[in-house]
Design an enzyme around this catalytic site. Structure first.
Site, PDB file in Angstrom:
ATOM      1  N   LYS A  51       0.845  -1.195   0.000  1.00 43.64           N
ATOM      2  CA  LYS A  51       0.000   0.000   0.000  1.00 43.64           C
ATOM      3  C   LYS A  51       0.882   1.248   0.000  1.00 43.64           C
ATOM      4  O   LYS A  51       0.637   2.201  -0.731  1.00 43.64           O
ATOM      5  CB  LYS A  51      -0.926   0.002   1.232  1.00 43.64           C
ATOM      6  CG  LYS A  51      -2.080  -0.983   1.097  1.00 43.64           C
ATOM      7  CD  LYS A  51      -2.838  -1.189   2.401  1.00 43.64           C
ATOM      8  CE  LYS A  51      -3.911  -2.263   2.194  1.00 43.64           C
ATOM      9  NZ  LYS A  51      -4.586  -2.678   3.421  1.00 43.64           N
ATOM     10  N   GLN A  95      -5.021  -1.343   9.633  1.00 42.95           N
ATOM     11  CA  GLN A  95      -4.931  -2.666   9.014  1.00 42.95           C
ATOM     12  C   GLN A  95      -5.570  -3.724   9.916  1.00 42.95           C
ATOM     13  O   GLN A  95      -5.257  -3.808  11.098  1.00 42.95           O
ATOM     14  CB  GLN A  95      -3.446  -2.999   8.746  1.00 42.95           C
ATOM     15  CG  GLN A  95      -3.223  -4.310   8.028  1.00 42.95           C
ATOM     16  CD  GLN A  95      -3.772  -4.321   6.599  1.00 42.95           C
ATOM     17  OE1 GLN A  95      -3.624  -3.358   5.849  1.00 42.95           O
ATOM     18  NE2 GLN A  95      -4.425  -5.407   6.224  1.00 42.95           N
ATOM     19  N   ASP A 118     -11.416   2.864   3.920  1.00 42.21           N
ATOM     20  CA  ASP A 118     -11.824   1.466   3.796  1.00 42.21           C
ATOM     21  C   ASP A 118     -13.340   1.337   3.593  1.00 42.21           C
ATOM     22  O   ASP A 118     -13.822   0.280   3.198  1.00 42.21           O
ATOM     23  CB  ASP A 118     -11.468   0.710   5.098  1.00 42.21           C
ATOM     24  CG  ASP A 118     -10.249  -0.179   4.920  1.00 42.21           C
ATOM     25  OD1 ASP A 118      -9.934  -0.531   3.766  1.00 42.21           O
ATOM     26  OD2 ASP A 118      -9.622  -0.524   5.936  1.00 42.21           O
TER      27      ASP A 118
END
Ligand code: NAD
Length: 281
Positions: A51, A95, A118
């Site tokens: 990422k 995460q 997200d």
């Protein structure tokens, strides 16, 4: 047709690179993405590294905050609150999975929904299901962009989703409804999965069972999107038996090289979107 997710993701990153350059010249600022990693989970470490690399490539200001697995929940929530106030940070991603002593729900709800790249915050989940503007979870967004590469108009198609997770199946349902698909959601308690799949024009498999979807489960000419990533002795495989299904499907994503690369590209897309919305406020 094998749907080349690597190629589509590279095209999206190229578009984003140009967008970021334009935003920089307009606002004299670039989008910022902060990723928080708690603990030593190996796949998570790899995802976070990828990422970071991709964000830097498109010109996004990327920051990774790494904490040990014994981090106290309060310290994490305090950090998120601090990032919420920082106007250099356009997107925040924590995460998953988190260590067991940290409440995932509290973490997700603490992130400012306008920085929730997200798309997991209840405000974004609600907006998506009401058909309003929202951050869209990265993997389903990637799947829908791949579907659009095969067929622009999905109206009236019968889509069968395998898996009902908050991460994949549920948000994918909303995206397909928006495209006027008829959607069937199947899961671990579904009685006859094969029969459901055989009625599908579109199958999206997000289960986590290697090669669950067989060649004789798929109608000729169907589009098959394989979200699954399963480590086996013979390497990475999806939830679809690629060799058998590719003989009957009109189009199919491979694993690896299908949905996977789209997930990160869509994360960058969401970061740029959050930045743009914040600027135009
Ligand atoms: P999850 O475990 O949260 O959900 C799995 C779903 O599958 C559940 O809804 C369950 O009811 C359903 N299921 C289980 N057994 C079933 C069966 N026999 N028949 C029908 N349905 C069944 O998983 P998830 O987080 O949604 O991930 C699913 C898969 O997608 C995993 O392999 C994961 O690694 C992969 N994944 C890939 C990406 C990517 O970027 N490509 C991103 C996220 C997840």
């Amino acid at each position: 047709m094998i749907i080349d997710g690597k190629k589509v993701a590279a095209e999206l990153r190229e578009e984003l690179k140009k967008k970021v350059a334009d935003l920089k010249s307009t606002y004299n600022a670039v989008p910022g993405l902060t990723v928080i990693l708690v603990g030593e989970d190996i796949p998570s470490k790899i995802y976070v590294k990828n990422k970071e690399k991709s964000a830097i490539e498109v010109g996004i200001n990327s920051e990774v905050i790494r904490y040990p697995a014994n981090l106290e929940e309060k310290a994490l929530l305090d950090k998120i609150k601090e990032l919420n106030k920082n106007n250099k940070v356009s997107g925040i991603l924590v995460q998953l999975p988190l260590p067991k002593h940290i409440d995932k729900r509290k973490v997700i709800e603490t992130i400012d929904h306008e920085k929730d790249v997200d798309g997991f915050h209840p405000m974004n989940v609600g907006n998506l299901s009401s058909g309003y503007d929202s951050s869209i979870p990265c993997t389903p967004l990637g799947c829908s962009l791949l579907l659009k590469k095969v067929e622009k108009n999905l109206s009236g198609k019968h889509a069968v989703l395998i898996g009902r997770s908050n991460l994949n199946g549920k948000p994918m349902t909303q995206l397909l409804l928006k495209e006027n698909c008829t959607v069937t959601i199947t899961h671990s308690k579904t009685k006859d999965l094969k029969a459901e799949c055989l009625r599908a024009d579109i199958i999206i498999a997000a289960v986590g069972i290697p090669k669950l979807v067989k060649g004789d489960w798929v109608k000729k000419g169907a589009i098959v999107i394989d979200v699954g990533i399963n480590k086996t002795d013979s390497g990475l495989v999806g939830d679809v038996d690629f060799d058998a299904v590719s003989k009957v499907a009109k189009a199919i994503t491979p694993v690896p090289g299908g949905v996977g690369p789209m997930t990160i590209a869509c994360l960058l897309n969401n970061t740029v979107e959050c930045f743009s919305k914040a600027q135009s406020k």
